[in-house]
Design a protein around this motif. Structure first.
Motif, mmCIF file in Angstrom:
data_model
loop_
_atom_site.group_PDB
_atom_site.id
_atom_site.type_symbol
_atom_site.label_atom_id
_atom_site.label_comp_id
_atom_site.label_asym_id
_atom_site.label_seq_id
_atom_site.Cartn_x
_atom_site.Cartn_y
_atom_site.Cartn_z
ATOM 1 N N ASP A 126 0.828 -1.213 0.000
ATOM 2 C CA ASP A 126 0.000 0.000 0.000
ATOM 3 C C ASP A 126 0.857 1.256 0.000
ATOM 4 O OD1 ASP A 126 -2.158 -1.678 0.046
ATOM 5 O OD2 ASP A 126 -2.571 -1.445 2.179
ATOM 6 N N LEU A 143 -7.646 1.385 -2.898
ATOM 7 C CA LEU A 143 -7.621 -0.077 -2.921
ATOM 8 C C LEU A 143 -6.194 -0.594 -2.969
ATOM 9 C CD1 LEU A 143 -10.405 -0.621 -5.606
ATOM 10 C CD2 LEU A 143 -10.672 -0.806 -3.137
ATOM 11 N N ARG A 188 -6.589 -3.010 1.990
ATOM 12 C CA ARG A 188 -7.775 -2.636 1.220
ATOM 13 C C ARG A 188 -7.950 -3.517 -0.012
ATOM 14 N NH1 ARG A 188 -5.122 2.288 2.535
ATOM 15 N NH2 ARG A 188 -6.331 3.693 3.875
#
Length: 420
Positions: free
Chosen positions: A37, A73, A403
């Motif tokens: 991420d 995401l 996510r």
């Protein structure tokens, strides 16, 4: 009419894949993040309009994300790869000759077909996969890439632009900056600008000999392609890979050798599967470790080790054993490692490979049957459903993917089910 090329480009590919299975994402700003991420690697048009740049660190944009309701995401590469394969198979139902250029692009030889064919192809891809596409048509691959850019930028074109049918092709090229030309980019554009070449039309009108002196053979080829002389043939068969690498950063620093072994064994098993899918054997192996370079206050250690495999092989247990042996040579207690990886080189075709005096892993039918069974089960039930012991059962080194969407198309448990 001479033969023409088309390039089919999946619009905002990763975001579009997510939207197929989550319609609530349609019409809102969406970004997809890199491993752990970290940085933005895909954006919806709405996110682009907010000024979010490719490669932006996610933590620096948290305020912007909250203010504008940006949906963030984690990357889901299993989903994106499978959806890409579905798009390519859909293209093959209408195109006899196809070159898969990347996960979201494919070149097609149109023959005498034109924009009507492209619109039908685009409609079929959308109907069968849910992925929106843009298609550019031209007499060369370089011009087709530019035509695709026009198709993507102008909504009035309906996603298809045929440069060969344009009233004034030179006017189109005159509106495209050099940095947007396939093969030029931001690195070469400043050099061309110093010579007064700022648009695709300027480069088209350049002397091919000058382009060769300035940018090498690639420059001369670009000039000729911009003038409609096809120098890049359709590559229907992918070139044989010369090497493979699997290396990922950990979600947290790792000091324990057993955790490092689990990660490296998992990466190596993935490469073994890729080798067998390509009917290849590996001859050379490199394993490396790395601490976090962004923490200079901590001791740094970035060792690597090489080995020639006893015989060329794609047998996963043999590859894992070799990789772990190299890892144990270079691991030092006390260091906080951020990354490990394995590189396989000197790849050779499985058919006709030179084996050892007593055969070896690549020649053992029992080992080949084991690999085939494991590959089949993991393909049907999901990656790493069947594991080797060295891969561990509860990895603590995995990437941060807080996510991540479900593996809607590659895992039975994640298969979407319609509500009653």
């Amino acid at each position: 009419m001479s033969a023409r090329f088309a390039i089919v480009d999946c619009n905002n590919c990763y975001v579009s894949c997510e939207r197929v299975f989550n319609p609530k994402l349609i019409g809102v700003p969406v970004v997809v993040l890199s491993n752990n991420d970290g940085c933005v690697i895909a954006r919806s048009q709405e996110a682009k309009d907010l000024g979010i740049k490719m490669g932006d660190p996610a933590f620096k944009n948290e305020g912007l994300f909250r203010k504008h309701g940006v949906q963030v995401l984690s990357s889901n590469y299993a989903l994106y790869g499978d959806m890409s394969a579905r798009v390519m198979e859909t293209i093959r139902t209408m195109a006899d000759r196809l070159e898969v250029y990347s996960i979201d692009e494919a070149f097609v030889s149109l023959g005498q077909q034109g924009a009507d064919f492209a619109r039908e192809l685009r409609s079929r891809i959308r109907q069968w996969t849910g992925i929106p596409t843009s298609i550019g048509i031209a007499s060369t691959k370089t011009l087709a890439k530019l035509a695709n850019r026009v198709a993507k930028k102008d909504p009035a074109l309906g996603g298809v632009f045929d440069l060969t049918a344009a009233e004034d092709p030179d006017a189109v090229l005159g509106g495209i900056p050099c940095e947007d030309i396939w093969g030029v980019g931001r690195r070469l554009a400043p050099r061309l600008a110093r010579s007064g070449i700022r648009t695709a039309l300027d480069l088209k009108r350049a002397d091919p000999a000058w382009a060769r002196r300035t940018m090498g053979v690639v420059g001369e080829r670009l000039v000729r392609e911009l003038n409609g002389v096809s120098c890049l043939a359709l590559e229907e068969l992918p070139a044989t890979k010369q090497g493979m690498c699997s290396a990922k950063s950990f979600g947290k620093p790792v000091t324990d050798l057993a955790e490092l072994e689990s990660a490296l064994a998992t990466y190596t098993a993935g490469l073994g599967e890729k080798l067998r899918a390509g009917n290849l054997l590996a001859t050379q192996m490199q394993v490396f470790l790395a601490t976090n370079p962004f923490q200079p206050d901590r001791p740094q250690h970035t060792p690597s080790a090489y080995a020639t495999l006893p015989v060329p092989t794609n047998h996963t247990p043999a590859l894992i054993a070799a990789a772990l042996g190299l890892l144990r040579q270079i691991h030092r207690p006390g260091f906080q490692y951020k990354k490990t990886g394995v590189v396989l080189t000197d790849l050779v075709p499985e058919a006709g490979a030179q084996l050892g005096l007593f055969g070896g892993a690549g020649a053992d039918p029992k080992r080949a049957a084991l690999d085939e069974a494991v590959d089949l089960l993991n393909k049907r039930l999901g990656r790493n459903t069947v594991k080797y012991g060295a891969m561990g059962t509860d990895p603590k080194w995995g990437m941060r993917q807080t996510r991540k969407s479900r593996n809607f198309t590659t895992r039975w448990a994640d298969l979407p089910v319609a509500s009653a």
